[in-house]
Structures are given as C-alpha cells and as structure tokens.
Design an enzyme around this catalytic site. Structure first.
Site, PDB file in Angstrom:
ATOM      1  N   ASP A 247      39.761  45.947  44.509  1.00 44.23           N
ATOM      2  CA  ASP A 247      38.821  45.066  43.827  1.00 44.23           C
ATOM      3  C   ASP A 247      38.254  43.995  44.737  1.00 44.23           C
ATOM      4  O   ASP A 247      38.778  43.738  45.801  1.00 44.23           O
ATOM      5  CB  ASP A 247      39.585  44.301  42.733  1.00 44.23           C
ATOM      6  CG  ASP A 247      39.628  45.088  41.457  1.00 44.23           C
ATOM      7  OD1 ASP A 247      38.845  46.029  41.327  1.00 44.23           O
ATOM      8  OD2 ASP A 247      40.453  44.724  40.589  1.00 44.23           O
ATOM      9  N   LYS A 269      33.148  44.753  41.636  1.00 44.97           N
ATOM     10  CA  LYS A 269      31.795  44.483  41.160  1.00 44.97           C
ATOM     11  C   LYS A 269      31.292  43.280  41.927  1.00 44.97           C
ATOM     12  O   LYS A 269      31.857  42.197  41.841  1.00 44.97           O
ATOM     13  CB  LYS A 269      31.812  44.183  39.672  1.00 44.97           C
ATOM     14  CG  LYS A 269      32.370  45.332  38.851  1.00 44.97           C
ATOM     15  CD  LYS A 269      32.546  44.899  37.409  1.00 44.97           C
ATOM     16  CE  LYS A 269      33.117  46.003  36.543  1.00 44.97           C
ATOM     17  NZ  LYS A 269      34.474  46.405  36.848  1.00 44.97           N
ATOM     18  N   MET A 382      38.856  33.295  34.209  1.00 41.43           N
ATOM     19  CA  MET A 382      37.402  33.520  34.119  1.00 41.43           C
ATOM     20  C   MET A 382      36.737  32.476  33.227  1.00 41.43           C
ATOM     21  O   MET A 382      35.873  32.792  32.422  1.00 41.43           O
ATOM     22  CB  MET A 382      37.127  34.936  33.573  1.00 41.43           C
ATOM     23  CG  MET A 382      37.641  36.024  34.491  1.00 41.43           C
ATOM     24  SD  MET A 382      37.513  37.679  33.797  1.00 41.43           S
ATOM     25  CE  MET A 382      39.007  37.781  32.836  1.00 41.43           C
TER      26      MET A 382
HETATM   27  N1  SAH Z   1      44.832  40.314  37.082  1.00 41.29           N
HETATM   28  C1  SAH Z   1      44.475  39.009  37.596  1.00 41.29           C
HETATM   29  C2  SAH Z   1      43.347  38.375  36.844  1.00 41.29           C
HETATM   30  C3  SAH Z   1      42.028  39.098  36.993  1.00 41.29           C
HETATM   31  S1  SAH Z   1      40.742  38.323  36.140  1.00 41.29           S
HETATM   32  C4  SAH Z   1      45.734  38.113  37.605  1.00 41.29           C
HETATM   33  O1  SAH Z   1      46.749  38.474  37.026  1.00 41.29           O
HETATM   34  O2  SAH Z   1      45.695  37.050  38.231  1.00 41.29           O
HETATM   35  C5  SAH Z   1      39.986  37.383  37.404  1.00 41.29           C
HETATM   36  C6  SAH Z   1      40.270  35.923  37.221  1.00 41.29           C
HETATM   37  O3  SAH Z   1      41.562  35.624  37.666  1.00 41.29           O
HETATM   38  C7  SAH Z   1      39.365  34.999  38.010  1.00 41.29           C
HETATM   39  O4  SAH Z   1      38.143  34.786  37.376  1.00 41.29           O
HETATM   40  C8  SAH Z   1      40.214  33.740  38.046  1.00 41.29           C
HETATM   41  O5  SAH Z   1      40.154  33.065  36.812  1.00 41.29           O
HETATM   42  C9  SAH Z   1      41.614  34.320  38.179  1.00 41.29           C
HETATM   43  N2  SAH Z   1      42.064  34.387  39.573  1.00 41.29           N
HETATM   44  C10 SAH Z   1      42.320  35.465  40.297  1.00 41.29           C
HETATM   45  N3  SAH Z   1      42.781  35.130  41.517  1.00 41.29           N
HETATM   46  C11 SAH Z   1      42.826  33.787  41.554  1.00 41.29           C
HETATM   47  C12 SAH Z   1      43.242  32.839  42.530  1.00 41.29           C
HETATM   48  N4  SAH Z   1      43.700  33.199  43.726  1.00 41.29           N
HETATM   49  N5  SAH Z   1      43.166  31.520  42.214  1.00 41.29           N
HETATM   50  C13 SAH Z   1      42.720  31.118  41.018  1.00 41.29           C
HETATM   51  N6  SAH Z   1      42.327  31.987  40.068  1.00 41.29           N
HETATM   52  C14 SAH Z   1      42.366  33.290  40.322  1.00 41.29           C
END
Ligand code: SAH
Length: 470
Positions: A247, A269, A382
């Site tokens: 991703d 995406k 998000m």
């Molecule tokens: N599966 C992922 C979430 C995917 S949705 C998880 O468990 O973390 C994508 C969202 O995750 C982003 O829009 C943001 O809100 C959050 N996110 C992912 N990586 C991040 C990071 N390193 N720091 C802060 N937010 C993060």
C-alpha cells in the site's frame, strides 16, 4: 568496501600458524573447525598445541622459519605474542605470497577474521573492517538466536539430497520444494530432534511431490512505519514471499526486509486517483496464490483495522486458498506510544474506540455520543479532512469542549509530528498547523474531567483540585 568477504577452500590445504603460545592456540581452535592441515611454526609449543601435534591434528615446524615455511599455504596466522617478531614473520609470509593475518597489527594483515556463526555447512561471517568489533559481536548474538542449534545438520542433510531432488523434480518446482523443506515440516521436525521423520518427509516429497499446494495469502501488518515495529512473524512472511502487494502507507524501509528477488507490486491509491480498485486487488492476489506463489498483502498498521481485509479474506476463501492475518501495530497504538502515553488511563479512560472519520458513501452517520462517552479514548483514523465535522458532532453529542485532543502525524517515522489542543480547538489546529495525513486524532473524554465538569459547580472547582492534590 575495503575488504571483501569470500569463503576459502580449506580441504587438502595447509594453514600455518607462527607461534606456540595462547595467541597461536586461539587461532588453532578456529582453524580446527575446518578441514585444513595445521602447521605450527615455533621453537616450543604450549601443552594444548603440543597435544594437537601428538594426536596428529597438526604438525610441528620447530624452525628455522623462512619464506619457504609459508609457501603454498592457504593462510598464515602470525601470533607469537611479540610484536617485533610478528612483524618480521609477517614479512616472510607475505614474501611467499601467502594471505597473512598478523595479530593486533592491521597494517600487516591481508585478511581479517570475522565473527562467525557456525552452523556448518551454513556459515555466517560478520565483519566491520575493524570499525566496531563490539557491533560485530552483537550482530553475531542476534543471528545465533535466529538459527536453531541443529540447523547445520539439517542443512547438510538437504545438501546430500540436492542431486536426488535435481534428478526427480523439474527446475520450476525445485525452488518451491526447497522453500517447503526449509520452512515447513522437514525443518520443524529436525529442529525438534526428529531427524528420521525429517529425512522421511523429504524423501517422500521427492518421490511423490509436495504434500499439498503451497499457495498462501498472508495479510501482513506492516505497522505504522518504523521497520522495527514489525512482528517477527511479519518479517518471516516477507522473507518467504514470492510476491508482495503493498500500500501507499507502507514505508520503503519495510520492503527492504523482503527477499531481494521477491516481486513487489504497488497497489496503493495515489491521492485523487483510484487505479487499483479493491476488486482488482482481490483478483490479483488470488491469481498469484493459485499459481502456487507465496503472496504477502502488506498493509499499514494492523490489517484488521480499516484495512479492507474482509474483502481479501472472502476472495481467498471463495477460491479455497489458505489465508491468514499477521497482526500489526496499529497507528493508534503507535501514536499514543510516541507521546509516551497510554491509550487507557486507569480511573480516567477505561475504553478505547477505534473509529474512522471517513465512512463509505451512503452509510449512516456514526452515533457520535456513543463513540465517545465519558471514560473513552476515541482514536480517529482518516479524520484530518473532517476535523471540523468531527469537532462539531462530538461537541453536539455532549463531549466537553475541554476534552484533550492529541494529533500525531506519521507516528514512528522520521516525519513524526505532535500537536495537542482541546476539542473546541480541533478544527482550528488542523487548519492552522496544516496537519497532513497520515494522522491519528485521539480524543480523551476522561471520566474525572467529565465528572468534575458535570457535577461540581464552577466556583467550587479550585477547592476540589486542591483537595485532590493534598
Ligand atoms: N490499518 C491501518 C489503518 C489504515 S487507514 C492501521 O491499523 O494503522 C489509514 C489511516 O491510518 C490514515 O489515514 C491515518 O489516520 C492512520 N495512520 C496510518 N499510519 C499512520 C501513522 N504512521 N501515523 C499516524 N496515523 C497513521
């Protein structure tokens, strides 16, 4: 690289060790692991070295030492314990054209001995060109713990079977065979001490083919970014993968943990574009697994949290493909950890809610009041683009305007950034500070704070605070 690692052939060759004391004995112990003949050049030998000569494991050259003594040797170790004598002997050895290692005199060395992890015939050599011997030993210790003690014997067994395997298994299937041998039943059985069963499993697979189709899809959590926040299992799956579909949020550092020749396919995406709709991702991972490949679907954080895992699990199962989830560290955990704070705080928050600020188009709006009742830490994924809406909805649902909000961008990466405000300042902070994705918004609706706000009249609050701190 100032030095280049190579494995020297030792069988049938001679290694000369100049010296008869402890330093020489240390080198002798090292060379005794090999098949080389050992020649000890010294007027006198300490008891350990003398015993080697007596047992026929080494021969003794009492002197005089000349360049001829070193002629045609695979290696020479100069280890008399006397630096001046060592220098003179090193000159003779090098004059004979022999690769020379002189104890504690790097300028008189053509070769350096590495730190060694010995699972003969699997041998790992670690060097730092003298820059950090301690680091080399640390790396050695880590590798020692990764490789089971009896792996060498299993590797040797596999080596003995190579010809038979090459004869009866066509080339395209051979790699799958060896991967199976080194990851599945044979290695596991051998590591557990069942040598015969391991051999039997290998022989049966040579005769009748692998026990079952090995196509597998692993939905692997890549964690929030930092590669040392991957689980050991995630690293293992990456190293076994033939193909990795990853991703946008997966850090390039994480991909480096994969096998060098694993195929890497970006299915993220790009902002604004949607070149890889979910059904297309489902189709390609299934197709790869049906072709017998080890498929890793690498997702940021935990695959089971806003990761569209359900669609991919269903697609795999619909085709009878084995599928698993390897959980990861989710962004909310990483965000709280990065601030040095717990997601739950005894007495204040006894509940964590993971929610998304962006639902599917057409879905009913969330029940904001239920998401963030007193005693809740609400982790919003998000949510950046919807900060104003989130703020208004939470306030309208009765969450106090003073509730603490923490915003963490790119948690655990070099771009990590922290902001703190109150709920009534959320939208202003996100806009004013130009908060960028990916970011987690944590809203802490603390029980105590709510209780104080709701029950104690404003005029009495300073007294209460005093009493609490007394
Ligand atoms: N599966 C992922 C979430 C995917 S949705 C998880 O468990 O973390 C994508 C969202 O995750 C982003 O829009 C943001 O809100 C959050 N996110 C992912 N990586 C991040 C990071 N390193 N720091 C802060 N937010 C993060």
């Amino acid at each position: 690289m100032k030095t280049f690692p190579m494995f020297l052939r030792m069988t049938g060759r001679t290694v000369v060790i100049a010296g008869g004391g402890e330093q020489a004995a240390q080198k002798a112990r090292l060379i005794l692991k090999t098949e080389a003949r050992l020649l000890l050049a010294a007027p006198a030998l300490d008891p350990e070295l003398a015993a080697l000569v007596a047992s026929g494991r080494a021969s003794h050259h009492p002197g005089p030492v000349t360049a001829d003594t070193f002629q045609n040797a695979a290696l020479a170790f100069i280890a008399t314990g006397c630096p001046a004598l060592d220098a003179a002997l090193a000159t003779l050895s090098r004059a004979a054209g022999t690769v020379t290692n002189t104890v504690d005199q790097p300028e008189l060395c053509d070769a350096f001995t590495p730190s060694i992890v010995d699972r003969d015939p699997l041998v790992v050599a670690i060097g730092t060109e003298g820059a950090a011997p301690v680091l080399a030993r640390q790396v050695k210790t880590r590798i020692e713990t990764m490789l089971e003690p009896r792996l060498g014997e299993f590797t040797a067994m596999a080596g003995r079977m190579r010809e038979a395997v090459a004869r009866s298994i066509p080339k395209p299937a051979r790699r799958a065979f060896w991967r199976w041998a080194f990851t599945e039943a044979p290695r596991r059985l051998h590591a557990a001490g069942s040598e015969r069963e391991a051999a039997r499993a290998l022989k049966e697979a040579v005769a009748k083919g692998l026990p079952e189709a090995t196509g597998l899809i692993s939905l692997v959590g890549a964690g929030p970014g930092a590669r040392d926040l991957l689980t050991l299992r995630a690293v293992q799956r990456l190293q076994e993968a033939d193909v990795i579909f990853y991703d946008r949020l997966v850090d390039p550092e994480v991909l480096e943990l994969a096998r060098r020749d694993a195929e890497r396919v970006f299915v993220g995406k790009e902002v604004g574009a949607c070149s890889w709709p979910q059904h297309k991702i489902d189709a390609v991972i299934v197709a790869a697994a049906r072709a017998g490949q080890r498929v890793v679907r690498l997702k940021s954080g935990d695959p089971g949290i806003f990761g569209r895992a359900t669609e991919e699990l269903a697609a795999a199962r619909a085709h009878g493909i084995t599928v698993e989830i390897v959980p990861g560290v989710t962004a909310a955990s990483a965000s709280a950890a990065a601030r040095g704070r717990s997601l739950t705080e005894r007495g204040a928050t006894d509940r964590v809610v993971f929610a998304t600020g962006t639902c599917r188009a057409g879905d009913a709006a969330p029940d904001w009041g239920a998401l963030c009742t007193p005693g809740t830490t609400l982790a919003l994924y998000m949510g950046v683009a919807r900060a104003a809406e989130i703020e208004a909805n939470l306030l309208a649902a009765g969450v106090p305007a003073t509730a603490e909000v923490e915003i963490t961008c790119s948690a655990s990466t070099a771009a990590e950034r922290h902001l703190a405000c109150t709920l009534s300042d959320l939208a202003r902070t996100v806009t004013g500070e130009a908060v960028a994705n990916p970011a987690i918004i944590l809203v802490r609706n603390s029980k105590q704070r709510a209780a104080v706000a709701e029950i104690v009249p404003a005029a009495a609050r300073p007294a209460l605070a005093l009493a609490a701190s007394a």
